[in-house]
Design an enzyme around this catalytic site. Structure first.
Site, mmCIF file in Angstrom:
data_model
loop_
_atom_site.group_PDB
_atom_site.id
_atom_site.type_symbol
_atom_site.label_atom_id
_atom_site.label_comp_id
_atom_site.label_asym_id
_atom_site.label_seq_id
_atom_site.Cartn_x
_atom_site.Cartn_y
_atom_site.Cartn_z
ATOM 1 N N ARG A 301 0.839 -1.210 0.000
ATOM 2 C CA ARG A 301 0.000 0.000 0.000
ATOM 3 C C ARG A 301 0.866 1.249 0.000
ATOM 4 N NH1 ARG A 301 -4.800 -1.855 4.243
ATOM 5 N NH2 ARG A 301 -5.216 -3.828 3.165
ATOM 6 N N ARG A 316 2.498 1.000 10.317
ATOM 7 C CA ARG A 316 2.049 1.401 8.986
ATOM 8 C C ARG A 316 3.184 1.255 7.981
ATOM 9 N NH1 ARG A 316 -2.563 3.853 7.827
ATOM 10 N NH2 ARG A 316 -2.887 4.281 10.019
ATOM 11 N N GLU A 388 -6.241 -1.072 15.365
ATOM 12 C CA GLU A 388 -6.911 -2.025 14.482
ATOM 13 C C GLU A 388 -5.946 -3.132 14.061
ATOM 14 O OE1 GLU A 388 -8.474 -0.237 10.905
ATOM 15 O OE2 GLU A 388 -8.304 -2.141 9.836
ATOM 16 N N SER A 391 -10.171 -6.156 10.241
ATOM 17 C CA SER A 391 -11.354 -5.438 9.810
ATOM 18 C C SER A 391 -12.201 -6.438 9.045
ATOM 19 C CB SER A 391 -10.929 -4.269 8.917
ATOM 20 O OG SER A 391 -12.016 -3.422 8.667
ATOM 21 N N ARG A 430 1.131 -6.340 12.624
ATOM 22 C CA ARG A 430 0.581 -5.746 13.843
ATOM 23 C C ARG A 430 0.454 -6.798 14.951
ATOM 24 N NH1 ARG A 430 -3.730 -0.983 11.975
ATOM 25 N NH2 ARG A 430 -2.185 0.161 10.738
#
Length: 463
Positions: A301, A316, A388, A391, A430
């Site tokens: 990403r 991130r 998070e 999801s 994560r």
RNA sequence: GGAGAGGUGGCCGAGCGGUCUAAGGCGCUUGAUUCGAAAUCAAGUGUGGGGCGACUCACCGUGGGUUCGAAUCCCACCCUCUCCGCCA
């Protein structure tokens, strides 16, 4: 008549005797890009039938929509279809006569001259039609999915209701370190060299750190395939544009993807893209549903809108690893499946002994393609925050319409769209952060969670 | 990367400018027959658009072109297969 209507571009004729949808052996449906393009994301008929209700439901996301242009275009579309069909019908009648006629006769010649003109009208009609479709597409492609009626109202993440809390925050009799510090001190993570060899937001895992990442991937896949009934998929990590459109990333979110322009391919931002698109342009026998896949993939990403956010550590990254859960269900079944899938993701956190909570994304925080989303937020002592880590979304028929994924309802004459769902089970990077920060000890070492011991080759601690 | 062959309905496969609303076979569904089944016979059996409907239109890998008319001819591209080369 060259240009068929957009939906007629599909050539999937897959009536399968078998229980699973399958691409045709030598079919080009896998390779061609065009077929899945020009598909609305929302049902234009639904919109045209009751635009007020539609607009009101969409308004819950916080932004108003103007459907006037779209509705006018749709009316124009229908007119052009009617006119084109009529012209083609008359023309084919004339051609029938010409077939029988003497090719030297005056009748034939006159017909030929007349049809030459009709052919031009048809062509003009088709050109208009294409233009109308393209214009409609521009509108439709940018309309987000309708929120589920059950999704809570709200403007932003602060208003997301917490649905459940599992476990509790660990208590430390020392000041817990951040995963960055732990990872570097224990030689598990090398941020500097990641930046050197590639750039910002890339990290090198080393030794037991690399092993931990691999252990988590294996543990997650083993659990989902062995206990939750998922079929394991290892997809390509590059996909074509049609796939990105199928799941809703394109055209709106091109900025977020790494593009390989020369080859027309895209680095997958999530395994959701290749795995959901496995069944693009296919029709399931009803007995085949639900279908559940678990897939590992790296995720790439660009984080275009995230400059300055989470610049430190693994939170991130431009590349991270993830195990993704994807399901295809009947419409009646998708709500139940959503609960089940979320439960499967939660079970990984529970087995790892990590404290987390489930939040219900409010309408203002809902992703573009999702109708309902549960986020799982894990507790990170080093950040003193919940972050998070998964999801889980129900897209209802939004992606299915886009990707033309259908099934044959029992007894029904027409095929219907399936519902698609997916969720992280879990984001591996994560999870490494969570393990490091939650399992750290006063001596600076990190204990390995029990369920991972079989995967760590005898190691019980990091460091 | 080089050379050749090829992409037609769930599958196999014919078609090579106009009755293609795509032959034939297999499979599948329903009916007949049977105590039941097999076999046999008959009918049906792709996807999608428009229309309340009768009905109608499109789709033979994809896109474009020629023609009154294209599955059929021309161009480009994609994919598959075989052989050679290279390679984990």
């Amino acid at each position: 008549m060259g240009r068929p209507r957009p939906t007629a571009r599909r050539t999937s004729r897959s009536r399968q005797p078998a229980t699973r949808a399958r691409p045709r052996k030598r079919s080009s449906t896998i390779s061609t890009v065009r077929k899945s393009e020009l598909r609305p994301m929302l049902d234009i008929r639904l919109i045209a039938h009751d635009p007020e209700t539609f607009a009101r439901r969409l308004l819950r996301r916080g932004k108003g929509v103007d459907l006037e242009d779209l509705l006018a275009l749709d009316r124009r579309r229908r007119e052009l279809i009617a006119r084109g069909d009529e012209l083609r019908h008359d023309k084919s009648k004339a051609e029938e006569a010409m077939r029988a006629a003497d090719k030297q006769s005056d009748v034939f010649t006159r017909f030929r001259e007349e049809m030459r003109v009709v052919a031009l009208s048809i062509r003009a009609c088709e050109t208009d039609f294409e233009a109308v479709l393209a214009a409609m597409d521009e509108h439709l492609m940018l309309l987000p999915n309708l929120p589920d009626d059950a999704a809570p109202d709200g403007a932003s993440a602060e208003q997301n209701p917490i649905l459940r809390v599992v476990g509790q925050k660990p208590s430390f009799d020392f000041t817990p370190k951040d995963h960055t510090e732990l990872g570097e001190a224990l030689g598990l993570l090398d941020f500097e060299r990641g930046t050197k060899i590639t750039g910002a937001r890339f990290t090198v895992y080393r030794g037991a750190g690399a092993r931990l990442e691999r252990a988590l991937i294996s543990f997650m896949l083993d659990t989902h395939t062995g206990e939750h009934g998922y079929t394991e998929i290892l997809p390509p990590f590059l996909v074509n544009h049609a796939s990105m459109r199928g799941t809703g990333q394109f055209p709106k979110f091109q900025e977020d993807a790494f593009l390989l322009e020369r080859d027309g391919l895209v680095l997958v931002p999530t395994a959701e893209v290749p795995v959901t698109n496995l069944h693009r342009d296919e029709i399931f026998e009803p007995s085949a549903l639900p279908v559940a896949y678990a897939a590992y993939s790296p995720c790439f990403r660009r984080e275009a809108g995230a400059h300055g956010r989470d610049t430190k550590g693994l939170i991130r990254q431009h590349q991270f690893q993830k195990v993704e859960l994807v399901m295809f269900t009947t419409p009646e079944d998708s709500e139940r499946a959503h609960e089940a899938l979320t439960g499967h993701a939660e079970s990984i956190l529970e087995r790892l002994g990590l404290h987390f909570r489930r939040v219900d994304l409010c309408t203002g925080d809902l992703g573009f393609s999702a109708a309902r989303t549960y986020d799982l937020e894990v507790w990170l002592p080093g950040q003193n925050a919940y972050r998070e880590i998964s999801s889980c979304s129900n897209f209802r028929d939004f992606q299915a319409r886009r990707a033309a994924i259908r099934y044959r309802p029992e007894g029904a004459k027409k095929n219907a769209l399936v519902h698609t769902l997916n969720g992280s089970g879990l984001a591996v990077g994560r999870t490494v952060v969570a393990v490091l920060e939650n399992y750290q000890q006063a001596d600076g070492r990190v204990r390995i969670p029990e369920v991972l011991l079989p995967y760590m080759g005898g190691l019980t601690h990091l460091g």
